[in-house]
Every structure is written in C-alpha cells, then in structure tokens.
Design a protein around this motif. Structure first.
Motif, PDB file in Angstrom:
ATOM      1  N   ILE A 137      41.581  36.935  38.455  1.00 12.28           N
ATOM      2  CA  ILE A 137      42.407  38.125  38.565  1.00 12.28           C
ATOM      3  C   ILE A 137      41.541  39.364  38.352  1.00 12.28           C
ATOM      4  CG2 ILE A 137      44.545  36.993  37.900  1.00 12.28           C
ATOM      5  CD1 ILE A 137      44.139  38.200  35.095  1.00 12.28           C
ATOM      6  N   CYS A 138      42.160  40.534  38.618  1.00 16.07           N
ATOM      7  CA  CYS A 138      41.421  41.791  38.703  1.00 16.07           C
ATOM      8  C   CYS A 138      40.614  42.125  37.458  1.00 16.07           C
ATOM      9  CB  CYS A 138      42.388  42.925  39.000  1.00 16.07           C
ATOM     10  SG  CYS A 138      43.798  42.971  37.859  1.00 16.07           S
ATOM     11  N   ASN A 139      41.208  41.974  36.268  1.00 20.43           N
ATOM     12  CA  ASN A 139      40.475  42.424  35.081  1.00 20.43           C
ATOM     13  C   ASN A 139      39.280  41.534  34.742  1.00 20.43           C
ATOM     14  OD1 ASN A 139      41.722  40.335  33.202  1.00 20.43           O
ATOM     15  ND2 ASN A 139      43.561  41.492  33.743  1.00 20.43           N
ATOM     16  N   MET A 140      39.348  40.243  35.054  1.00 20.37           N
ATOM     17  CA  MET A 140      38.170  39.398  34.857  1.00 20.37           C
ATOM     18  C   MET A 140      37.119  39.711  35.911  1.00 20.37           C
ATOM     19  SD  MET A 140      36.452  37.314  33.104  1.00 20.37           S
ATOM     20  CE  MET A 140      37.613  36.669  31.896  1.00 20.37           C
ATOM     21  N   ILE A 141      37.545  40.022  37.132  1.00 16.55           N
ATOM     22  CA  ILE A 141      36.591  40.443  38.154  1.00 16.55           C
ATOM     23  C   ILE A 141      35.892  41.724  37.710  1.00 16.55           C
ATOM     24  CG2 ILE A 141      36.398  41.316  40.525  1.00 16.55           C
ATOM     25  CD1 ILE A 141      38.661  39.363  41.274  1.00 16.55           C
ATOM     26  N   GLY A 142      36.649  42.648  37.111  1.00 15.74           N
ATOM     27  CA  GLY A 142      36.035  43.855  36.574  1.00 15.74           C
ATOM     28  C   GLY A 142      34.991  43.552  35.525  1.00 15.74           C
ATOM     29  N   ARG A 143      35.287  42.619  34.656  1.00 15.74           N
ATOM     30  CA  ARG A 143      34.317  42.221  33.611  1.00 15.74           C
ATOM     31  C   ARG A 143      33.080  41.598  34.242  1.00 15.74           C
ATOM     32  NH1 ARG A 143      34.527  39.990  28.241  1.00 15.74           N
ATOM     33  NH2 ARG A 143      32.347  39.748  27.596  1.00 15.74           N
ATOM     34  N   ILE A 144      33.265  40.741  35.235  1.00 15.09           N
ATOM     35  CA  ILE A 144      32.134  40.101  35.908  1.00 15.09           C
ATOM     36  C   ILE A 144      31.221  41.156  36.536  1.00 15.09           C
ATOM     37  CG2 ILE A 144      31.467  38.628  37.861  1.00 15.09           C
ATOM     38  CD1 ILE A 144      34.051  37.002  37.275  1.00 15.09           C
TER      39      ILE A 144
END
Length: 348
Positions: free
Chosen positions: A171-178
């Motif tokens: 999801i978006c927030n884990m993609i942001g962290r990555i």
C-alpha cells in the motif's frame, strides 16, 4: 474546533531496536486499540495475508523493515502473522482520501487530506545504523510514511486515485517508506516504483536535490511518469485507470496552477496550500477529504516544515543539524481542526 496534535519521535539505531522502541511507545498509546475497535469484523476480511509471500516481498524491497516488524512483535508480544498484518504494509485496505501536491525546483508542499479518525499523529525522524537512508516525515500504519525526505534530499508525497481492481501488493505508505529509505534520487525512485507490486492506484510525486521533479502514475497494472509540478487525485497518462468522476480533482489542480504561477518562493507556496481562503485547503472531512496536515520539504536547505489545520505557521525541522547528531526539541505539533474528532494518538 478540535485541538489535536502530532507527537514527534526521533531514533538512531538498528531497525530491530527501532521497532522494539516503537512497540514500547505504542504500549502507552491508544492507537492500536482504537484501530482494533474501528476495524471490527472487517479486519479478518481485509487484512488476510500469506505470511511467506509478505516476508519475501519486504525482504526484496526493504529488508530493514522486516527487522523493525520483528522488534515491534517482540515488544508488543505479538506473533509474526499478527505483526505483519498490522505493520507489514502489504494487502491492507486503504481508506479513500484527497490530497494535493505542489512542487518548485527547491521545494515540495503537500496537503494530506483524509479523516481525523484514521490519522495516527506520529512524525518520525529515524537514522538507521544497519543500512538505509535517514528519513523524516509523518508515519501511517506505524511503519509507513505519508510523505517525507531522506538524507540524500529525495522528497516523496502521494495522492490517492482509486481502489478499484486492487491486486496483491504494497500500500501507499509502505511504498513511501521504501522510496525514502532506499532511493537517492528521482531516477532510483521511478525504477523502484516500476518494480514493486502495487495494491492500489496512486500518484507518487518525487523531487530530488538537483531540482528534478516528476509525477509517477502507478496502478497494479501499469506505471508511467511525467514531468509536472502539480498532482491531485487523477491520472493524466494512464487515464483508463481513473475513477468515473474526476471533476473535483481537476478543478483543484487548475486552482493550484493559476495561483502557482504568481508564487516567488516556498513560503508563498506553503501559504497557498495551507490558507483557508486560497481554495486548496479542504474542509470536506465527512467525505474523507479534509486537510489534516500541510507538509513542506526543502532539499537544498535540508529543512522540513509541518502544520496541522488551516492558517498555521509551520514548525520547522532542520534535518541537516539532526543528521549531525543534534536532537529536535519539539515534542508535539499542535493544531485545530473543524470536526470534533480526536486523532488516534489522543487518549479520548
């Protein structure tokens, strides 16, 4: 008006130790218990995971976060399946939201629009000692990031487009962290967005220290990117992925475009996004599209600004000083919102 706040956390150390420390912090927070009550019976339907598949995906793209989840699990006395469901950022459902982003050559200003009932109120500064770039930005679902900047001056923010035809993926927030923890510049960010599996459709806005800025349109089926300084809640390249109605998103974009031409600096851009009389800050909280925070990032100066609610003077974080070992003295960023609803981090 409701008085709300975001807690500021800062940590330097290994991912496992960071996860364990977050678990200790969460023991004194109502976030997890409130989320459990909100989800109720939906949790079993929407949070189903294949543990081996999730572990493999996290190892592939950001192995440090897997160690962080182990630390969270140990501190909170969770089994690994439960911890992955809560903190893994893979398969999870994501509530609809708005959001607007405007970039200049040396700044990114972002309005995060959603509903207070889902907002965690956690702003994180983290410097890993076991691999990965140091980052700062607001957290979502504990391990994820809604927007932020890393030590290389790469800035990221995202805009929701839709949840239709979702597939297995991050999801978006884990993609942001990555992106923030593993990418040094826009080119690396684009490449990672092309490689990883996407659960839903989002715009990802990237700006780096050279002034390069792009909007990456990403769905579970396609990823494209374009040079642009404005992003709202629709695609312009992979238009077949758009929702049926995009009028409000396009109107907001045109409003930003017309006002943005007159701006001279990042502070004026912040005021355009945060002031309630500029037509960008949203009060549509009932539709999960009210502005909760306005964040600004300045990669040349390595500074970040953050405000909750409308018409606010932002709190400034000097990330360059923090990277050299200085601590941030701010413990909370306070603000006011129109709905009488507390954030998840508040004991009410």
């Amino acid at each position: 008006m409701k008085q709300v706040y975001t807690d500021i956390f800062q940590y330097r150390g290994s991912h496992y130790d960071f996860g364990y420390q977050q678990g200790e912090w969460l023991k004194h927070s109502p976030i997890l218990s409130k989320r459990e009550k909100q989800l109720g019976s939906k949790k079993e339907r929407h949070f189903k995971i294949d543990q081996d598949q999730v572990i493999s995906a996290i190892k592939t793209f950001i192995p440090g976060v897997l160690e962080e989840i182990y630390g969270l699990a140990d501190a909170l006395e969770m089994n690994m399946e439960e911890a992955l469901r809560e903190f893994g950022g893979y398969y999870l459902e994501y509530g609809k939201s708005g959001c607007s982003i405007f970039t200049g050559k040396d700044y990114l200003i972002r309005n995060y629009d959603s509903h207070p009932v889902s907002y965690e109120g956690r702003y994180m500064l983290y410097q890993p000692t076991d691999g990965g770039y140091a980052t700062l930005g607001p957290a979502m679902q504990i391990t994820g990031r809604m927007d932020g900047m890393n030590e290389k001056g790469l800035v990221m923010g995202y805009n929701f487009v839709h949840r239709k035809k979702g597939e297995d993926g991050f999801i978006c927030n884990m993609i942001g962290r990555i992106i923030l923890e593993t990418c040094a510049n826009v080119e690396e960010g684009i490449q990672v967005l092309k490689e990883l599996p996407h659960r839903h459709s989002f715009n990802y806005v990237l700006l780096d220290s050279t002034g390069k800025r792009v909007v990456v349109e990403a769905s579970p089926r396609s990823v494209s990117y374009r040079k642009s300084n404005i992003s709202t809640n629709h695609f312009e390249l992979i238009t077949e992925e758009n929702r049926y109605r995009t009028d409000e998103s396009r109107e907001r974009k045109m409003n930003i475009l017309s006002k943005g031409e007159e701006l001279e600096d990042g502070y004026q851009a912040f005021r355009m996004m945060n002031d309630s009389d500029q037509g960008v800050f949203s009060s549509k909280y009932d539709a999960w599209a009210g502005t909760l925070h306005t964040a600004a990032y300045f990669p040349e100066d390595m500074k970040a600004a953050f405000a909750i609610g409308a018409d606010r003077y932002p709190v400034i974080f000097d990330f360059s000083k923090w990277l050299k070992g200085e601590r941030v003295n701010v413990k909370k960023v306070k603000g006011q919102l129109e709905p009488d609803i507390p954030f998840l981090n508040m004991h009410e």
